[in-house]
Design a protein around this motif. Structure first.
Motif, PDB file in Angstrom:
ATOM      1  N   GLY A  75      -7.653  13.465  -3.140  1.00 12.39           N
ATOM      2  CA  GLY A  75      -8.083  14.331  -4.228  1.00 12.39           C
ATOM      3  C   GLY A  75      -8.520  15.688  -3.733  1.00 12.39           C
ATOM      4  O   GLY A  75      -8.889  15.864  -2.569  1.00 12.39           O
ATOM      5  N   VAL A  76      -8.481  16.652  -4.627  1.00 10.87           N
ATOM      6  CA  VAL A  76      -8.878  18.029  -4.313  1.00 10.87           C
ATOM      7  C   VAL A  76     -10.064  18.459  -5.156  1.00 10.87           C
ATOM      8  O   VAL A  76     -11.086  18.899  -4.649  1.00 10.87           O
ATOM      9  N   LEU A  77      -9.961  18.305  -6.472  1.00 15.36           N
ATOM     10  CA  LEU A  77     -10.990  18.847  -7.362  1.00 15.36           C
ATOM     11  C   LEU A  77     -12.223  17.955  -7.452  1.00 15.36           C
ATOM     12  O   LEU A  77     -13.276  18.410  -7.884  1.00 15.36           O
ATOM     13  N   ASN A  78     -12.111  16.674  -7.052  1.00 14.82           N
ATOM     14  CA  ASN A  78     -13.302  15.813  -6.978  1.00 14.82           C
ATOM     15  C   ASN A  78     -14.217  16.226  -5.833  1.00 14.82           C
ATOM     16  O   ASN A  78     -15.415  15.940  -5.852  1.00 14.82           O
ATOM     17  N   TRP A  79     -13.646  16.838  -4.818  1.00 18.17           N
ATOM     18  CA  TRP A  79     -14.402  17.270  -3.643  1.00 18.17           C
ATOM     19  C   TRP A  79     -15.242  18.496  -4.008  1.00 18.17           C
ATOM     20  O   TRP A  79     -14.787  19.358  -4.750  1.00 18.17           O
ATOM     21  N   PRO A  80     -16.497  18.622  -3.524  1.00 20.95           N
ATOM     22  CA  PRO A  80     -17.191  17.715  -2.607  1.00 20.95           C
ATOM     23  C   PRO A  80     -18.146  16.746  -3.305  1.00 20.95           C
ATOM     24  O   PRO A  80     -18.819  15.984  -2.624  1.00 20.95           O
ATOM     25  N   ASP A  81     -18.221  16.773  -4.647  1.00 18.64           N
ATOM     26  CA  ASP A  81     -19.231  15.966  -5.342  1.00 18.64           C
ATOM     27  C   ASP A  81     -18.966  14.470  -5.228  1.00 18.64           C
ATOM     28  O   ASP A  81     -19.886  13.679  -5.019  1.00 18.64           O
ATOM     29  N   ASP A  82     -17.710  14.057  -5.423  1.00 21.18           N
ATOM     30  CA  ASP A  82     -17.360  12.641  -5.349  1.00 21.18           C
ATOM     31  C   ASP A  82     -16.550  12.423  -4.079  1.00 21.18           C
ATOM     32  O   ASP A  82     -15.433  12.930  -3.956  1.00 21.18           O
ATOM     33  N   TYR A  83     -17.082  11.661  -3.155  1.00 21.60           N
ATOM     34  CA  TYR A  83     -16.446  11.530  -1.853  1.00 21.60           C
ATOM     35  C   TYR A  83     -15.358  10.469  -1.861  1.00 21.60           C
ATOM     36  O   TYR A  83     -14.191  10.754  -1.639  1.00 21.60           O
ATOM     37  N   VAL A  84     -15.737   9.215  -2.077  1.00 26.26           N
ATOM     38  CA  VAL A  84     -14.769   8.130  -2.142  1.00 26.26           C
ATOM     39  C   VAL A  84     -15.008   7.372  -3.440  1.00 26.26           C
ATOM     40  O   VAL A  84     -16.129   6.967  -3.735  1.00 26.26           O
ATOM     41  N   ILE A  85     -13.961   7.206  -4.222  1.00 27.35           N
ATOM     42  CA  ILE A  85     -14.059   6.501  -5.500  1.00 27.35           C
ATOM     43  C   ILE A  85     -13.158   5.280  -5.436  1.00 27.35           C
ATOM     44  O   ILE A  85     -11.982   5.381  -5.068  1.00 27.35           O
ATOM     45  N   ILE A  86     -13.699   4.122  -5.786  1.00 31.41           N
ATOM     46  CA  ILE A  86     -12.904   2.904  -5.838  1.00 31.41           C
ATOM     47  C   ILE A  86     -12.660   2.555  -7.301  1.00 31.41           C
ATOM     48  O   ILE A  86     -13.566   2.642  -8.137  1.00 31.41           O
ATOM     49  N   GLN A  87     -11.431   2.180  -7.608  1.00 32.38           N
ATOM     50  CA  GLN A  87     -11.051   1.920  -8.994  1.00 32.38           C
ATOM     51  C   GLN A  87     -10.327   0.576  -9.064  1.00 32.38           C
ATOM     52  O   GLN A  87      -9.196   0.448  -8.605  1.00 32.38           O
ATOM     53  N   LEU A 136      -2.378  22.638  -6.083  1.00 29.78           N
ATOM     54  CA  LEU A 136      -3.115  21.417  -5.743  1.00 29.78           C
ATOM     55  C   LEU A 136      -2.197  20.399  -5.080  1.00 29.78           C
ATOM     56  O   LEU A 136      -2.570  19.755  -4.088  1.00 29.78           O
ATOM     57  N   LEU A 137      -0.996  20.248  -5.618  1.00 29.23           N
ATOM     58  CA  LEU A 137      -0.055  19.271  -5.080  1.00 29.23           C
ATOM     59  C   LEU A 137       0.335  19.612  -3.649  1.00 29.23           C
ATOM     60  O   LEU A 137       0.557  18.715  -2.831  1.00 29.23           O
ATOM     61  N   SER A 138       0.394  20.890  -3.329  1.00 28.19           N
ATOM     62  CA  SER A 138       0.711  21.290  -1.955  1.00 28.19           C
ATOM     63  C   SER A 138      -0.338  20.764  -0.982  1.00 28.19           C
ATOM     64  O   SER A 138      -0.001  20.236   0.091  1.00 28.19           O
ATOM     65  N   VAL A 139      -1.619  20.876  -1.354  1.00 29.08           N
ATOM     66  CA  VAL A 139      -2.702  20.360  -0.501  1.00 29.08           C
ATOM     67  C   VAL A 139      -2.599  18.842  -0.387  1.00 29.08           C
ATOM     68  O   VAL A 139      -2.725  18.262   0.705  1.00 29.08           O
ATOM     69  N   ILE A 140      -2.351  18.178  -1.525  1.00 29.92           N
ATOM     70  CA  ILE A 140      -2.267  16.720  -1.538  1.00 29.92           C
ATOM     71  C   ILE A 140      -1.077  16.240  -0.716  1.00 29.92           C
ATOM     72  O   ILE A 140      -1.183  15.282   0.070  1.00 29.92           O
ATOM     73  N   ALA A 160      -8.831  15.030   0.189  1.00 32.12           N
ATOM     74  CA  ALA A 160      -7.726  15.492   1.026  1.00 32.12           C
ATOM     75  C   ALA A 160      -8.252  16.386   2.140  1.00 32.12           C
ATOM     76  O   ALA A 160      -9.320  17.005   2.028  1.00 32.12           O
ATOM     77  N   GLN A 161      -7.496  16.483   3.203  1.00 34.40           N
ATOM     78  CA  GLN A 161      -7.847  17.374   4.297  1.00 34.40           C
ATOM     79  C   GLN A 161      -7.559  18.828   3.926  1.00 34.40           C
ATOM     80  O   GLN A 161      -6.718  19.115   3.088  1.00 34.40           O
ATOM     81  N   MET A 211       0.846  -1.192   0.000  1.00 31.94           N
ATOM     82  CA  MET A 211       0.000   0.000   0.000  1.00 31.94           C
ATOM     83  C   MET A 211       0.878   1.237   0.000  1.00 31.94           C
ATOM     84  O   MET A 211       1.902   1.280   0.687  1.00 31.94           O
ATOM     85  N   ARG A 212       0.478   2.231  -0.777  1.00 27.34           N
ATOM     86  CA  ARG A 212       1.215   3.486  -0.808  1.00 27.34           C
ATOM     87  C   ARG A 212       0.248   4.638  -1.062  1.00 27.34           C
ATOM     88  O   ARG A 212      -0.899   4.432  -1.492  1.00 27.34           O
ATOM     89  N   LEU A 213       0.709   5.839  -0.781  1.00 27.89           N
ATOM     90  CA  LEU A 213      -0.072   7.048  -1.032  1.00 27.89           C
ATOM     91  C   LEU A 213       0.561   7.817  -2.183  1.00 27.89           C
ATOM     92  O   LEU A 213       1.799   7.904  -2.262  1.00 27.89           O
ATOM     93  N   ALA A 214      -0.256   8.370  -3.065  1.00 31.00           N
ATOM     94  CA  ALA A 214       0.288   9.065  -4.227  1.00 31.00           C
ATOM     95  C   ALA A 214      -0.721  10.058  -4.779  1.00 31.00           C
ATOM     96  O   ALA A 214      -1.931   9.814  -4.736  1.00 31.00           O
ATOM     97  N   PRO A 215      -0.248  11.185  -5.307  1.00 30.12           N
ATOM     98  CA  PRO A 215      -1.146  12.099  -6.018  1.00 30.12           C
ATOM     99  C   PRO A 215      -1.473  11.550  -7.401  1.00 30.12           C
ATOM    100  O   PRO A 215      -0.709  10.771  -7.966  1.00 30.12           O
ATOM    101  N   SER A 216      -2.611  11.963  -7.940  1.00 35.81           N
ATOM    102  CA  SER A 216      -3.004  11.533  -9.284  1.00 35.81           C
ATOM    103  C   SER A 216      -3.367  12.761 -10.121  1.00 35.81           C
ATOM    104  O   SER A 216      -4.509  13.225 -10.096  1.00 35.81           O
ATOM    105  N   PRO A 217      -2.400  13.308 -10.863  1.00 38.37           N
ATOM    106  CA  PRO A 217      -2.725  14.457 -11.719  1.00 38.37           C
ATOM    107  C   PRO A 217      -3.799  14.136 -12.757  1.00 38.37           C
ATOM    108  O   PRO A 217      -4.579  15.009 -13.126  1.00 38.37           O
ATOM    109  N   ALA A 218      -3.863  12.876 -13.215  1.00 35.67           N
ATOM    110  CA  ALA A 218      -4.912  12.513 -14.182  1.00 35.67           C
ATOM    111  C   ALA A 218      -6.291  12.640 -13.548  1.00 35.67           C
ATOM    112  O   ALA A 218      -7.229  13.156 -14.166  1.00 35.67           O
TER     113      ALA A 218
END
Length: 316
Positions: free
Chosen positions: A203-215, A143-147, A228-229, A1-8
């Motif tokens: 994520g930043v720009l998915n908020w607040p419409d999409d809360y948790v997305i599983i892929q 955005l990356l700063s928040v992430i 993101a907080q 398990m790891r944490l990572a930003p997703s620019p896509a």
């Protein structure tokens, strides 16, 4: 398990907002540069595959699992390359079968033809690359700063309290059951992720419409997107926006274009290379924020009245 930003993923969220003529509660209107990019056929094709009006599915291939680039300079390039390399069978399953199951509308006929042709992967990769360049690349550091702040917080929580407790604290709709992550979703199912690289992507720009997305639809990949907080914390929501002018370079150009100037003159005045200035001027011209006229050997650029108004509004 790891944490990572997703620019896509951030790009797709911004594109979805642009296509729907929406506004982000923190970052505001996507703006004319994003809307101008949407006019490109490959960007429009990308938008055709996004959920609308209650649809509950977004093809996973549009947001490939983030890589492990330590410097994070090539994350978006890696994801674009993954889109272009997507297997045709996986694409058809996601684009044909899953949209038919989860969408309230049929797939557009033109989109279906492109998918069947085997060329959709290249068009989607080009669409994401173009939208990223036109609409989000210069706003990415903010955005990356928040992430990154969120990732640092979660990493500390994992080190202090363990993986299970950290997973259960990502979002109220998520919990850790001791041997599984449970999600509150409107459908039932169990997914075995044994052996997969599980990526947690704030994520930043998915908020607040999409809360948790599983892929999990792309073979071998598993991504959990969560908000993101502290999105927007300490930020002036009236003027500190990605849009309408994305990034410092274009803002500097507009500020200096009260008087008509050439590319070479602008490059000397603001310290960018002529090719960089030309690229940004082209984007501003497509968005109708600058005009251009030929004067002998030179092309002179000047900001429009609309651009002047936007600059004045941002200063206020």
């Amino acid at each position: 398990m790891r944490l990572a930003p997703s620019p896509a993923s951030e790009s797709i969220a911004w594109l979805k907002l642009t296509a729907a003529s929406g506004r982000h509660p923190v970052f505001g209107d996507p703006g004319p540069l994003a809307r101008a990019s949407l006019a490109h056929p490959d960007v429009a094709l990308l938008a055709d595959l996004l959920p609308q009006n209650g649809d509950t599915y977004r093809p996973d291939l549009l947001t490939p699992q983030p890589g492990t680039d330590a410097q994070r300079r090539d994350l978006i390039d890696e994801q674009i390359a993954q889109i272009e390399a997507a297997a045709q069978d996986d694409l058809e399953t996601q684009v044909f079968t899953y949209t038919r199951t989860h969408w309230n509308r049929p797939l557009p006929a033109a989109t279906r033809r492109i998918a069947e042709s085997g060329r959709m992967q290249r068009h989607l990769a080009n669409g994401l690359a173009r939208f990223w360049r036109d609409a989000l690349s210069e706003g990415w550091p903010e955005l990356l700063s928040v992430i990154d702040q969120d990732i640092a917080h979660r990493a500390t929580a994992i080190a202090t309290h363990g993986v299970g407790r950290a997973l259960g604290a990502l979002h109220p709709d998520m919990a850790w059951a001791g041997d599984a992550v449970t999600l509150a979703k409107p459908w039932d199912g169990e997914i075995d992720v044994t052996g997969r690289d599980l990526v947690l992507a704030p994520g930043v720009l998915n908020w607040p419409d999409d809360y948790v997305i599983i892929q999990v639809d792309t073979p071998g990949q598993a991504v959990l997107y969560y908000p993101a907080q502290r999105i927007g914390a300490g930020r002036d929501r009236r003027s500190g926006r990605i849009a309408p002018v994305v990034g410092n370079a274009r803002a500097a150009l507009l500020a200096d274009l009260e008087t008509a100037r050439s590319t070479a003159e602008l490059a000397a005045r603001i310290g960018y290379t002529p090719s960089t200035v030309s690229y940004h001027l082209s984007a501003l011209h497509r968005a109708r924020l600058v005009t251009k006229v030929r004067d002998g050997r030179y092309v002179l650029y000047q900001r429009t009245a609309h651009a002047a108004g936007l600059l004045e509004e941002a200063r206020g």
